[in-house]
Write a protein that holds these residues in place. Structure first.
Motif, PDB file in Angstrom:
ATOM      1  N   ASN A 136       0.933  -1.010  -0.304  1.00 26.21           N
ATOM      2  CA  ASN A 136       0.259   0.277   0.285  1.00 26.21           C
ATOM      3  C   ASN A 136       0.878   1.524   0.239  1.00 26.21           C
ATOM      4  O   ASN A 136       0.210   2.731   0.116  1.00 26.21           O
ATOM      5  N   ARG A 137       2.523   1.136  -0.243  1.00 24.58           N
ATOM      6  CA  ARG A 137       3.524   2.596  -0.156  1.00 24.58           C
ATOM      7  C   ARG A 137       3.511   2.282  -1.395  1.00 24.58           C
ATOM      8  O   ARG A 137       3.745   1.613  -2.406  1.00 24.58           O
ATOM      9  N   VAL A 138       4.429   3.359  -1.700  1.00 20.11           N
ATOM     10  CA  VAL A 138       4.520   3.203  -3.253  1.00 20.11           C
ATOM     11  C   VAL A 138       5.746   3.523  -2.989  1.00 20.11           C
ATOM     12  O   VAL A 138       7.249   3.808  -2.400  1.00 20.11           O
TER      13      VAL A 138
ATOM     14  N   PRO B 125      -5.791   0.892  -8.874  1.00 23.12           N
ATOM     15  CA  PRO B 125      -6.395   1.711  -7.886  1.00 23.12           C
ATOM     16  C   PRO B 125      -7.240   2.090  -7.025  1.00 23.12           C
ATOM     17  O   PRO B 125      -7.842   0.678  -6.827  1.00 23.12           O
ATOM     18  N   PRO B 126      -7.069   2.960  -5.962  1.00 25.96           N
ATOM     19  CA  PRO B 126      -8.130   2.111  -4.673  1.00 25.96           C
ATOM     20  C   PRO B 126     -10.100   2.005  -5.175  1.00 25.96           C
ATOM     21  O   PRO B 126     -10.441   2.950  -6.486  1.00 25.96           O
ATOM     22  N   LEU B 127     -10.768   1.830  -4.518  1.00 24.97           N
ATOM     23  CA  LEU B 127     -11.856   1.444  -4.742  1.00 24.97           C
ATOM     24  C   LEU B 127     -13.144   2.542  -5.294  1.00 24.97           C
ATOM     25  O   LEU B 127     -13.456   2.359  -6.404  1.00 24.97           O
TER      26      LEU B 127
ATOM     27  N   GLY C 109     -11.283   2.441   3.609  1.00 25.31           N
ATOM     28  CA  GLY C 109     -10.758   0.907   4.653  1.00 25.31           C
ATOM     29  C   GLY C 109     -10.820  -0.108   2.980  1.00 25.31           C
ATOM     30  O   GLY C 109     -10.541  -1.253   3.292  1.00 25.31           O
ATOM     31  N   LYS C 110     -10.869   1.228   1.746  1.00 30.09           N
ATOM     32  CA  LYS C 110     -10.178   0.011   0.481  1.00 30.09           C
ATOM     33  C   LYS C 110     -11.527  -1.441   0.779  1.00 30.09           C
ATOM     34  O   LYS C 110     -12.875  -1.501   1.318  1.00 30.09           O
TER      35      LYS C 110
END
Length: 176
Positions: free
Chosen positions: A7-9, A35-37, A81-82
């Motif tokens: 969840n990090r770059v 991409p996130p939900l 929270g995706k």
């Protein structure tokens, strides 16, 4: 083959000393950025249907589906929270709805606020022993199911024989 998710770059994590650069080069062969939900709401309906089917299979009960108003509420949510949050919301709503379609009241979106429900919860007094709490939960569940031991066992995730044995231990008699 190895699949890794973060969840990090990754390059920022290397710069911050949170990820070894040589490990990044070994892992970063084929990158799939998801991409996130909240940025792909068109996937929501398919994910909801998948999670409902998963719940139905796990609990051995068919899903009654989801009401359009509940689906609309899900589409309006921000999903911090995706997908994991969505999965938990659907499982909680599935359990609350039982055999009826999931309605907005079943979803409990957002902060964990107490919700008004048709089924009041069981109150366990402070300081009660675990054995006494178990007794309260079993007896209250039996009361809620009109003394249907099979239904009480199902709701509690126990075997009917366990309910009968517990009742016998409580001195109530577990015989039908």
């Amino acid at each position: 083959r190895f699949i890794a998710a973060t969840n990090r770059v990754p390059h920022e994590a290397v710069a911050q000393g949170r990820l070894r650069q040589d490990l990044l080069y070994r892992l970063d062969v084929l990158r799939v950025d998801v991409p996130p939900l909240r940025e792909r709401r068109e996937d929501l309906r398919a994910l909801v249907e998948h999670f409902l089917a998963d719940c139905a299979e796990r609990y051995g009960e068919p899903s009654a589906g989801i009401a359009p108003a509940a689906l609309a509420a899900l589409e309006q949510h921000d999903w911090p929270g995706k997908v994991r949050e969505l999965r938990n919301v659907i499982e909680r709503a599935y359990a609350a709805a039982r055999s009826e379609p999931i309605r907005p009241a079943h979803l409990r979106l957002g902060a964990a606020e107490p919700q008004a429900t048709d089924r009041p919860g069981i109150v366990i007094p402070h300081g009660v022993t675990a054995a006494a709490a178990e007794r309260i939960v079993i007896l209250e569940t039996l009361k809620a199911t009109d003394n249907n031991k099979a239904e009480a066992a199902r709701r509690l995730g126990l075997d009917v024989k366990t309910i009968r044995n517990k009742l016998k231990a409580f001195g109530i008699g577990g015989d039908d």
